[in-house]
Motif scaffolding. Structure first.
Motif, PDB file in Angstrom:
ATOM      1  N   LYS B 183     -51.556   8.699  11.699  1.00 20.77           N
ATOM      2  CA  LYS B 183     -52.902   9.270  11.844  1.00 20.77           C
ATOM      3  C   LYS B 183     -52.855  10.798  11.972  1.00 20.77           C
ATOM      4  CE  LYS B 183     -55.235   5.315  13.927  1.00 20.77           C
ATOM      5  NZ  LYS B 183     -54.177   4.452  14.510  1.00 20.77           N
ATOM      6  N   VAL B 184     -51.640  11.349  12.018  1.00 22.01           N
ATOM      7  CA  VAL B 184     -51.506  12.784  12.251  1.00 22.01           C
ATOM      8  C   VAL B 184     -50.816  13.453  11.055  1.00 22.01           C
ATOM      9  CG1 VAL B 184     -50.571  14.572  13.771  1.00 22.01           C
ATOM     10  CG2 VAL B 184     -51.301  12.381  14.740  1.00 22.01           C
ATOM     11  N   GLU B 185     -51.474  14.511  10.574  1.00 22.73           N
ATOM     12  CA  GLU B 185     -50.885  15.308   9.506  1.00 22.73           C
ATOM     13  C   GLU B 185     -50.405  16.612  10.152  1.00 22.73           C
ATOM     14  OE1 GLU B 185     -52.954  17.566   5.929  1.00 22.73           O
ATOM     15  OE2 GLU B 185     -53.516  15.448   5.988  1.00 22.73           O
ATOM     16  N   ILE B 186     -49.105  16.871  10.081  1.00 24.76           N
ATOM     17  CA  ILE B 186     -48.587  18.075  10.744  1.00 24.76           C
ATOM     18  C   ILE B 186     -48.287  19.163   9.709  1.00 24.76           C
ATOM     19  CG2 ILE B 186     -46.823  19.034  12.287  1.00 24.76           C
ATOM     20  CD1 ILE B 186     -46.284  16.219  13.323  1.00 24.76           C
ATOM     21  N   THR B 187     -48.854  20.350   9.936  1.00 23.39           N
ATOM     22  CA  THR B 187     -48.573  21.494   9.059  1.00 23.39           C
ATOM     23  C   THR B 187     -48.020  22.631   9.911  1.00 23.39           C
ATOM     24  OG1 THR B 187     -50.430  20.850   7.666  1.00 23.39           O
ATOM     25  CG2 THR B 187     -49.544  23.052   7.320  1.00 23.39           C
ATOM     26  N   TYR B 188     -46.919  23.206   9.444  1.00 20.67           N
ATOM     27  CA  TYR B 188     -46.318  24.342  10.142  1.00 20.67           C
ATOM     28  C   TYR B 188     -46.634  25.608   9.357  1.00 20.67           C
ATOM     29  CZ  TYR B 188     -42.891  27.236  12.500  1.00 20.67           C
ATOM     30  OH  TYR B 188     -42.291  28.235  13.220  1.00 20.67           O
ATOM     31  N   VAL B 189     -47.286  26.579  10.017  1.00 20.87           N
ATOM     32  CA  VAL B 189     -47.737  27.785   9.323  1.00 20.87           C
ATOM     33  C   VAL B 189     -47.028  29.009   9.899  1.00 20.87           C
ATOM     34  CG1 VAL B 189     -49.735  29.176   8.686  1.00 20.87           C
ATOM     35  CG2 VAL B 189     -50.000  26.712   9.026  1.00 20.87           C
ATOM     36  N   THR B 190     -46.378  29.773   9.027  1.00 23.21           N
ATOM     37  CA  THR B 190     -45.609  30.922   9.499  1.00 23.21           C
ATOM     38  C   THR B 190     -45.849  32.153   8.626  1.00 23.21           C
ATOM     39  OG1 THR B 190     -43.340  31.787   9.763  1.00 23.21           O
ATOM     40  CG2 THR B 190     -43.612  29.978   8.221  1.00 23.21           C
ATOM     41  N   PRO B 191     -45.835  33.342   9.240  1.00 19.75           N
ATOM     42  CA  PRO B 191     -45.961  34.568   8.446  1.00 19.75           C
ATOM     43  C   PRO B 191     -44.649  34.906   7.713  1.00 19.75           C
ATOM     44  CG  PRO B 191     -45.652  35.132  10.743  1.00 19.75           C
ATOM     45  CD  PRO B 191     -45.747  33.632  10.677  1.00 19.75           C
ATOM     46  N   LEU B 192     -43.575  34.219   8.075  1.00 18.81           N
ATOM     47  CA  LEU B 192     -42.272  34.503   7.465  1.00 18.81           C
ATOM     48  C   LEU B 192     -42.136  33.726   6.151  1.00 18.81           C
ATOM     49  CD1 LEU B 192     -40.147  34.164  10.718  1.00 18.81           C
ATOM     50  CD2 LEU B 192     -41.070  36.236   9.712  1.00 18.81           C
ATOM     51  N   SER B 193     -41.023  33.985   5.452  1.00 23.03           N
ATOM     52  CA  SER B 193     -40.816  33.319   4.160  1.00 23.03           C
ATOM     53  C   SER B 193     -40.230  31.927   4.317  1.00 23.03           C
ATOM     54  CB  SER B 193     -39.890  34.141   3.291  1.00 23.03           C
ATOM     55  OG  SER B 193     -40.394  35.428   3.177  1.00 23.03           O
ATOM     56  N   LYS B 198     -34.241  32.920  10.993  1.00 18.56           N
ATOM     57  CA  LYS B 198     -32.971  33.371  10.420  1.00 18.56           C
ATOM     58  C   LYS B 198     -32.803  32.720   9.052  1.00 18.56           C
ATOM     59  CE  LYS B 198     -31.072  35.765  13.773  1.00 18.56           C
ATOM     60  NZ  LYS B 198     -30.526  37.104  13.551  1.00 18.56           N
ATOM     61  N   PRO B 199     -32.590  33.524   8.005  1.00 14.76           N
ATOM     62  CA  PRO B 199     -32.481  32.959   6.657  1.00 14.76           C
ATOM     63  C   PRO B 199     -31.415  31.860   6.514  1.00 14.76           C
ATOM     64  CG  PRO B 199     -32.605  35.352   6.564  1.00 14.76           C
ATOM     65  CD  PRO B 199     -32.532  34.980   8.013  1.00 14.76           C
ATOM     66  N   THR B 200     -30.260  32.006   7.171  1.00 16.40           N
ATOM     67  CA  THR B 200     -29.240  30.963   7.000  1.00 16.40           C
ATOM     68  C   THR B 200     -29.711  29.644   7.599  1.00 16.40           C
ATOM     69  OG1 THR B 200     -28.123  31.570   9.032  1.00 16.40           O
ATOM     70  CG2 THR B 200     -27.263  32.529   7.016  1.00 16.40           C
ATOM     71  N   CYS B 201     -30.478  29.727   8.682  1.00 15.07           N
ATOM     72  CA  CYS B 201     -31.015  28.507   9.282  1.00 15.07           C
ATOM     73  C   CYS B 201     -32.004  27.855   8.338  1.00 15.07           C
ATOM     74  CB  CYS B 201     -31.733  28.819  10.588  1.00 15.07           C
ATOM     75  SG  CYS B 201     -30.630  29.067  11.948  1.00 15.07           S
ATOM     76  N   SER B 202     -32.879  28.679   7.766  1.00 15.80           N
ATOM     77  CA  SER B 202     -33.860  28.123   6.836  1.00 15.80           C
ATOM     78  C   SER B 202     -33.149  27.379   5.726  1.00 15.80           C
ATOM     79  CB  SER B 202     -34.721  29.242   6.237  1.00 15.80           C
ATOM     80  OG  SER B 202     -35.842  29.452   7.050  1.00 15.80           O
ATOM     81  N   LYS B 203     -32.040  27.965   5.242  1.00 20.25           N
ATOM     82  CA  LYS B 203     -31.312  27.331   4.148  1.00 20.25           C
ATOM     83  C   LYS B 203     -30.706  26.002   4.552  1.00 20.25           C
ATOM     84  CE  LYS B 203     -29.895  31.028   1.207  1.00 20.25           C
ATOM     85  NZ  LYS B 203     -28.875  32.012   0.992  1.00 20.25           N
ATOM     86  N   LEU B 209     -37.653  19.528   8.027  1.00 20.88           N
ATOM     87  CA  LEU B 209     -39.101  19.465   7.871  1.00 20.88           C
ATOM     88  C   LEU B 209     -39.509  18.306   6.963  1.00 20.88           C
ATOM     89  CD1 LEU B 209     -39.494  23.268   7.524  1.00 20.88           C
ATOM     90  CD2 LEU B 209     -40.847  21.973   9.124  1.00 20.88           C
ATOM     91  N   SER B 210     -38.852  18.208   5.805  1.00 22.60           N
ATOM     92  CA  SER B 210     -39.258  17.136   4.885  1.00 22.60           C
ATOM     93  C   SER B 210     -38.903  15.779   5.475  1.00 22.60           C
ATOM     94  CB  SER B 210     -38.617  17.328   3.512  1.00 22.60           C
ATOM     95  OG  SER B 210     -37.256  17.612   3.634  1.00 22.60           O
ATOM     96  N   GLU B 211     -37.759  15.713   6.164  1.00 17.16           N
ATOM     97  CA  GLU B 211     -37.357  14.457   6.795  1.00 17.16           C
ATOM     98  C   GLU B 211     -38.414  13.957   7.777  1.00 17.16           C
ATOM     99  OE1 GLU B 211     -33.044  14.248   8.178  1.00 17.16           O
ATOM    100  OE2 GLU B 211     -34.146  14.115  10.063  1.00 17.16           O
TER     101      GLU B 211
END
Lengths: 102, 414
Positions: B183-193, B198-203, B209-211
């Motif tokens: 019943k819950v749609e979760i969206t994460y909104v960030t000003p970053l890319s 930290k870019p290495t973490c994002s990678k 997130l998709s999991e």
């Protein structure tokens, strides 16, 4: 990575930012802008020079900094460089991608 | 008699009082700490409060308990610092200092975003960076029936940069447990890319997130909140609708920094990033969230800074050159939900790496990988905070500077 622009071989980062600011010329800026789908006007170049000036003076670039700059407001910034103006404009200006990532 | 004055009795200020009380000669130095508030909050606990993981009592204690004997504790409002006169004006008196430590932290400034404090504030819009906010959000979540949950971060820098992402992960876990995740749609909104700062973490961690079925909107620079249509709107006019907005507003240093004329645009004090001496005044030092140094605003960082700062204050008082030692070391647990957590270790120059911590090859904690052990580590940290960290006791085997042993540098830099 490297990039060929206007017959010059340039070192760029993975996402296309020049690694050596001194290699930048207006022609290169124009080419990058084309790739980003931005049509450059005098106003665009004014903003680009201002960004380069900020980086030269070691001022960290941020959206908030733009807001307080008095040079342009954020609405205009988005109008000039749609979709992530700070990312796009710095790429065109040949300065490093702003690190607001702490 | 000389005066050392500490402004702020939060994590940093309390640690400095505990470090210095045993190191400065009592006959010649009087240590004073000033803070208007009686309660000391365990701020990392604010993340768990909304999900009923922690109770109110687990995240607050009387601050006085942690101020050591021999330190003069003044509970008054600070009006401003008068750096040219080496004085601090309090609400009804003025005190002198020979050496000043600014440890006044950072706070949320929701008034910086248009519409954030509108009619929906604390009804459908919440923060969890204050005790009151986290508690109000807990009450909301207890009865919320689902819809669009938007977890949002306004601009950097913020205190505990991974907290909003952890919130999204824990929300996924919380609603799953309640049997209402569908019943819950979760969206994460960030000003970053990317999701991680930290870019290495994002990678290496974007799979999380998709999991968990969390949508992400990046490069979103918020301009305003539309209370009528229940949307957040960015400067490029893109809009994200919400039923429940959990936001991390702009973080700023204390207003007293602005009143004293000592801060930057966000009221953070320009500070030497390796010595922690203020740039403008040699007898003013700054620690923790109050500085403008490009390190994370986090308790672990303050803890490592406190060790360097203590040494540097002793050096300064003897007239020696300061150690340019602080390296931006941060060590953070990241809750990923479902009783697992990650651990990251990094500094000014080194992105988070893989490996084990604190012992090379042995661990037991694993860096940059989800594990149940890391989650226990995060929960155990509350005990460490109240019983060791605040008292200035070094955490065994964890050094102030980042160690490169047992770490694998296998992530490509941008």
């Amino acid at each position: 990575m490297d990039l060929n622009i206007a017959g010059i071989r340039l070192d760029v980062t993975e996402d296309g930012y020049l690694t050596d600011v001194s290699q930048w010329t207006k022609e290169i800026g124009l080419e990058i802008a084309k790739n980003e789908g931005v049509e450059m006007t005098d106003r665009h170049w004014e903003v680009v020079s201002w960004l380069q000036e900020q980086v030269k003076n070691d001022v960290a670039l941020s959206v908030r900094g733009i807001k307080k700059s008095g040079v342009l407001n954020i609405k205009e910034f988005y109008a000039l460089f749609p979709k992530g103006p700070l990312k796009v404009s710095t790429k065109i200006a040949g300065v490093p991608k702003p690190k607001s990532c702490i | 008699m000389k005066n050392l004055v500490i402004l702020g009795a939060g994590t940093s200020g309390t640690m400095m009082a505990n470090h210095l009380v045993s190191k400065l000669p009592k006959k010649t130095w009087k240590i004073t700490i000033v803070d208007q508030y009686k309660t000391h909050y365990y701020q990392p606990g604010f993340l768990f409060l909304p999900f009923d993981t922690y109770t109110e009592d687990q995240v607050k204690k009387v601050g006085k308990k942690f101020i050591p004997k021999g330190v003069n504790y003044i509970q008054k409002k600070i009006d401003k610092i008068l750096p040219e006169e080496n004085k601090v004006a309090l609400e009804d008196e003025t005190i002198d200092y020979d050496l000043l430590i600014i440890a006044t932290g950072s706070k949320i400034a929701p008034e910086e975003t248009e519409g954030l404090l509108g009619p929906l504030w604390k009804k459908d819009i919440f923060d969890f960076y204050t005790f009151e906010g986290a508690l109000a959000l807990r009450n909301k979540l207890r009865e919320w029936e689902g819809g669009k949950l938007v977890v949002h971060l306004t601009e950097m820098p913020i205190k505990c940069p991974v907290a909003p992402l952890e919130f999204a992960f824990l929300a996924d876990s919380y609603f799953t447990k309640k049997g209402m995740r569908d019943k819950v749609e979760i969206t994460y909104v960030t000003p970053l890319s990317g999701a991680f700062t930290k870019p290495t973490c994002s990678k290496s961690l974007s799979y999380l997130l998709s999991e968990k079925g969390i949508h992400m909107e990046s490069d979103f620079a918020i301009e305003r909140v539309d209370n009528e249509t229940k949307e957040i709107v960015d400067y490029g006019e893109s809009k994200i609708p919400f039923d429940l907005l959990v936001t991390v507003p702009t973080n700023m240093g204390d207003d007293l920094i602005e009143r004293s004329g000592l801060g930057d645009d966000l009221n953070f004090v320009p500070t030497h990033k390796h010595t922690l001496q203020s740039i403008a005044h040699e007898n003013i030092f700054v620690i923790g969230d109050a500085t403008n140094v490009p390190a994370s605003k986090a308790g672990s960082v303050a803890h490592f800074q406190a060790e360097t700062l203590t040494d540097n204050i002793l050096l300064y008082l003897k007239g020696y050159t300061l150690k340019e030692e602080f390296d931006g070391h941060a060590n953070c647990f990241i809750e990923t939900g479902h009783n697992k957590a990650l651990l990251i270790d990094f500094n000014y120059n080194t992105e988070p790496v893989h490996g084990t911590f604190p012992f090379a090859k042995i661990g037991p904690l694993k860096l940059l990988k989800e594990s149940i052990f890391n989650h226990w580590g995060k929960l155990a940290f509350r005990w460490i905070y109240w019983n060791m960290l605040l008292k200035g006791i070094a955490i065994p085997f964890v050094s102030r500077n980042m160690s490169f042993k047992g770490k694998v540098f296998d992530i490509k830099k941008n």
